[in-house]
Scaffold this motif. Sequence first.
Motif, PDB file in Angstrom:
ATOM      1  N   ILE A 277     -14.063   5.475  -4.410  1.00 43.74           N
ATOM      2  CA  ILE A 277     -13.714   4.067  -4.161  1.00 43.74           C
ATOM      3  C   ILE A 277     -12.643   3.591  -5.141  1.00 43.74           C
ATOM      4  O   ILE A 277     -11.699   2.882  -4.770  1.00 43.74           O
ATOM      5  CB  ILE A 277     -14.971   3.179  -4.245  1.00 43.74           C
ATOM      6  N   ALA A 278     -12.758   4.001  -6.401  1.00 44.91           N
ATOM      7  CA  ALA A 278     -11.784   3.579  -7.417  1.00 44.91           C
ATOM      8  C   ALA A 278     -10.372   4.020  -7.047  1.00 44.91           C
ATOM      9  O   ALA A 278      -9.391   3.337  -7.355  1.00 44.91           O
ATOM     10  CB  ALA A 278     -12.173   4.153  -8.778  1.00 44.91           C
ATOM     11  N   VAL A 279     -10.256   5.156  -6.339  1.00 41.09           N
ATOM     12  CA  VAL A 279      -8.933   5.656  -5.955  1.00 41.09           C
ATOM     13  C   VAL A 279      -8.446   4.985  -4.669  1.00 41.09           C
ATOM     14  O   VAL A 279      -7.381   4.378  -4.629  1.00 41.09           O
ATOM     15  CB  VAL A 279      -8.953   7.198  -5.784  1.00 41.09           C
ATOM     16  N   TYR A 280      -9.244   5.049  -3.581  1.00 43.69           N
ATOM     17  CA  TYR A 280      -8.700   4.559  -2.307  1.00 43.69           C
ATOM     18  C   TYR A 280      -8.632   3.040  -2.238  1.00 43.69           C
ATOM     19  O   TYR A 280      -7.818   2.483  -1.498  1.00 43.69           O
ATOM     20  CB  TYR A 280      -9.403   5.168  -1.093  1.00 43.69           C
ATOM     21  N   ASN A 281      -9.437   2.338  -3.038  1.00 43.22           N
ATOM     22  CA  ASN A 281      -9.374   0.874  -3.012  1.00 43.22           C
ATOM     23  C   ASN A 281      -8.160   0.321  -3.763  1.00 43.22           C
ATOM     24  O   ASN A 281      -7.844  -0.856  -3.640  1.00 43.22           O
ATOM     25  CB  ASN A 281     -10.666   0.282  -3.585  1.00 43.22           C
ATOM     26  N   LYS A 282      -7.457   1.180  -4.499  1.00 38.72           N
ATOM     27  CA  LYS A 282      -6.213   0.749  -5.171  1.00 38.72           C
ATOM     28  C   LYS A 282      -5.086   0.552  -4.170  1.00 38.72           C
ATOM     29  O   LYS A 282      -4.085  -0.075  -4.482  1.00 38.72           O
ATOM     30  CB  LYS A 282      -5.759   1.810  -6.189  1.00 38.72           C
ATOM     31  N   ARG A 283      -5.213   1.171  -2.990  1.00 46.78           N
ATOM     32  CA  ARG A 283      -4.180   1.105  -1.939  1.00 46.78           C
ATOM     33  C   ARG A 283      -2.844   1.603  -2.454  1.00 46.78           C
ATOM     34  O   ARG A 283      -1.783   1.084  -2.095  1.00 46.78           O
ATOM     35  CB  ARG A 283      -4.028  -0.317  -1.395  1.00 46.78           C
ATOM     36  N   ALA A 284      -2.870   2.604  -3.312  1.00 44.92           N
ATOM     37  CA  ALA A 284      -1.647   3.091  -3.952  1.00 44.92           C
ATOM     38  C   ALA A 284      -0.893   4.032  -3.021  1.00 44.92           C
ATOM     39  O   ALA A 284      -1.494   4.770  -2.237  1.00 44.92           O
ATOM     40  CB  ALA A 284      -1.989   3.811  -5.254  1.00 44.92           C
ATOM     41  N   THR A 285       0.441   3.990  -3.115  1.00 43.60           N
ATOM     42  CA  THR A 285       1.274   4.927  -2.362  1.00 43.60           C
ATOM     43  C   THR A 285       0.898   6.353  -2.746  1.00 43.60           C
ATOM     44  O   THR A 285       0.753   6.672  -3.916  1.00 43.60           O
ATOM     45  CB  THR A 285       2.757   4.673  -2.684  1.00 43.60           C
ATOM     46  N   GLY A 286       0.740   7.207  -1.726  1.00 46.09           N
ATOM     47  CA  GLY A 286       0.426   8.604  -1.989  1.00 46.09           C
ATOM     48  C   GLY A 286      -1.038   8.878  -2.277  1.00 46.09           C
ATOM     49  O   GLY A 286      -1.388   9.943  -2.764  1.00 46.09           O
TER      50      GLY A 286
ATOM     51  N   GLY B 228       1.875 -12.255  -1.075  1.00 49.05           N
ATOM     52  CA  GLY B 228       1.865 -13.263  -2.137  1.00 49.05           C
ATOM     53  C   GLY B 228       3.077 -13.159  -3.045  1.00 49.05           C
ATOM     54  O   GLY B 228       3.841 -12.204  -3.000  1.00 49.05           O
ATOM     55  N   GLY B 229       3.245 -14.183  -3.893  1.00 52.63           N
ATOM     56  CA  GLY B 229       4.340 -14.177  -4.854  1.00 52.63           C
ATOM     57  C   GLY B 229       5.666 -14.611  -4.248  1.00 52.63           C
ATOM     58  O   GLY B 229       5.710 -15.272  -3.207  1.00 52.63           O
ATOM     59  N   LYS B 230       6.768 -14.188  -4.871  1.00 50.48           N
ATOM     60  CA  LYS B 230       8.097 -14.717  -4.541  1.00 50.48           C
ATOM     61  C   LYS B 230       8.896 -13.891  -3.544  1.00 50.48           C
ATOM     62  O   LYS B 230       9.966 -14.308  -3.104  1.00 50.48           O
ATOM     63  CB  LYS B 230       8.929 -14.823  -5.834  1.00 50.48           C
TER      64      LYS B 230
ATOM     65  N   GLY C 201       0.655  -8.176   5.721  1.00 56.29           N
ATOM     66  CA  GLY C 201      -0.312  -7.611   4.786  1.00 56.29           C
ATOM     67  C   GLY C 201      -0.514  -8.553   3.610  1.00 56.29           C
ATOM     68  O   GLY C 201       0.154  -9.588   3.494  1.00 56.29           O
ATOM     69  N   GLY C 202      -1.434  -8.178   2.736  1.00 55.79           N
ATOM     70  CA  GLY C 202      -1.751  -9.029   1.590  1.00 55.79           C
ATOM     71  C   GLY C 202      -1.997  -8.223   0.325  1.00 55.79           C
ATOM     72  O   GLY C 202      -3.016  -8.405  -0.343  1.00 55.79           O
ATOM     73  N   LEU C 203      -1.056  -7.317  -0.003  1.00 48.54           N
ATOM     74  CA  LEU C 203      -1.215  -6.508  -1.214  1.00 48.54           C
ATOM     75  C   LEU C 203      -1.232  -7.392  -2.469  1.00 48.54           C
ATOM     76  O   LEU C 203      -1.866  -7.058  -3.462  1.00 48.54           O
ATOM     77  CB  LEU C 203      -0.097  -5.461  -1.317  1.00 48.54           C
ATOM     78  N   ASP C 204      -0.524  -8.509  -2.405  1.00 43.94           N
ATOM     79  CA  ASP C 204      -0.569  -9.517  -3.475  1.00 43.94           C
ATOM     80  C   ASP C 204      -1.330 -10.719  -2.918  1.00 43.94           C
ATOM     81  O   ASP C 204      -0.893 -11.341  -1.943  1.00 43.94           O
ATOM     82  CB  ASP C 204       0.850  -9.911  -3.883  1.00 43.94           C
ATOM     83  N   THR C 205      -2.479 -11.018  -3.504  1.00 39.16           N
ATOM     84  CA  THR C 205      -3.342 -12.065  -2.938  1.00 39.16           C
ATOM     85  C   THR C 205      -2.997 -13.469  -3.445  1.00 39.16           C
ATOM     86  O   THR C 205      -3.659 -14.437  -3.079  1.00 39.16           O
ATOM     87  CB  THR C 205      -4.821 -11.760  -3.256  1.00 39.16           C
TER      88      THR C 205
ATOM     89  N   THR D  40       8.892  -4.146   3.241  1.00 38.15           N
ATOM     90  CA  THR D  40       8.447  -4.113   1.841  1.00 38.15           C
ATOM     91  C   THR D  40       7.285  -3.131   1.685  1.00 38.15           C
ATOM     92  O   THR D  40       6.684  -2.715   2.677  1.00 38.15           O
ATOM     93  CB  THR D  40       8.012  -5.509   1.360  1.00 38.15           C
ATOM     94  N   ALA D  41       6.968  -2.786   0.439  1.00 34.01           N
ATOM     95  CA  ALA D  41       5.993  -1.718   0.164  1.00 34.01           C
ATOM     96  C   ALA D  41       6.365  -0.498   0.995  1.00 34.01           C
ATOM     97  O   ALA D  41       5.540   0.162   1.618  1.00 34.01           O
ATOM     98  CB  ALA D  41       4.562  -2.170   0.453  1.00 34.01           C
TER      99      ALA D  41
END
Length: 378
Positions: free
Chosen positions: A360-369, A252-254, A290-294, A180-181
């Motif tokens: 920090i606002a960018v890298y803390n999002k953990r966004a792809t790319g 987290g989640g389903k 991992g824990g992208l969804d807490t 996933t992810a």
Amino acid sequence: MTEAITGLQLRSLIKASGDLEVSLVPVSISEPGPDEVVVRVEATPINPSDLGLLFGAADMSTAKASGTADAPVITAKVPEAAMKAMAGRLDESMPVGNEGAGTVIKAGSSDAAQALLGKTVAMIGGAMYAQYRTMKAADCLKLADGTTAAEGASCFVNPLTALGMTETMKREGHKALVHTAAASNLGQMLNRICLKDGIDLVNIVRSEAQAKLLRDIGAKYVVDSTSPNFMAELTDALATTGATIAFDAIGGGKLAGQILSCMEAAIAKTSKGPYSRYGSNVLKQVYIYGGLDTRPTEIVRNFGMIWAVGGWLLFPFLQKIGAADAAKLRERVAAEIKTTFASHYTRTVSLKEALTLDAIAVYNKRATGEKFLIDPTK
């Protein structure tokens, strides 16, 4: 007498008052012992696994910048409800950064240490967000001539995690796997391993753009979790590949429960066995790494009784397989660091630039790319 070195090191401190403080601290580097080397750190990635230590449970929407351009300080508030989880690190200034690479500038007297003098090496062991790092020579991975520190900076966490997934699959008797992810830096690496090694991999992503990214690098089975037909599409991919083990970065989640449901549906589609009200007798395994969804993990048990959900972490896995097998994995990474295990970064920042609110606002999002690399020499 050899001249002493002082270098900056990034530290994270959570106070008992509930305040996070991230700053740069001058650290004196002592002479290396006989089996040690001093490495000038030239590249160190910001991985999702680093962010947990870097910011702890702080609410980064409350982050403020202070200090000076040469000595920036970031502060933020830790919510009261999260303080219990931070109890083990309160009032302790902690160095950050799992892995990195650089040039050996001092070496101890042993042959192993002397052999690394002037060489570019990759390292893992924490405290890498620093200008200098003292390491045991045995814990350094010498990079092939012509490999830069930036190319070798991510030699350990993502490559060994991806290899650990395929190794776990083989050792536990599964023939294909789910991730996933899957469009992440790690996910792209896992695709290259599976394509090279002839392993079927089902990739779960969260957008059509991510699906295209993976198909463009050769991924055969890509399923978009935002599709209205997600469950049917996932079941079809699982039936085709026979995948019965998944590695879930979401947590987290389903999703973990949905994967188990679709595994059972896929087995029912392809199996000719008699009906059992206890479900199939095939083990369906989801490892959460991992824990992208807490949020809490939701499991709706509609997939029989032969299933398991557990946690998976790289370092316990490496300990479990033993030093000799772990060394083989590291050797493969070093040999294929420019191909199978190549990492791509969107931005390189200095230690000081890493402590700006914009970065920090960018890298803390953990966004792809949006993968950042720190160059402490900048």
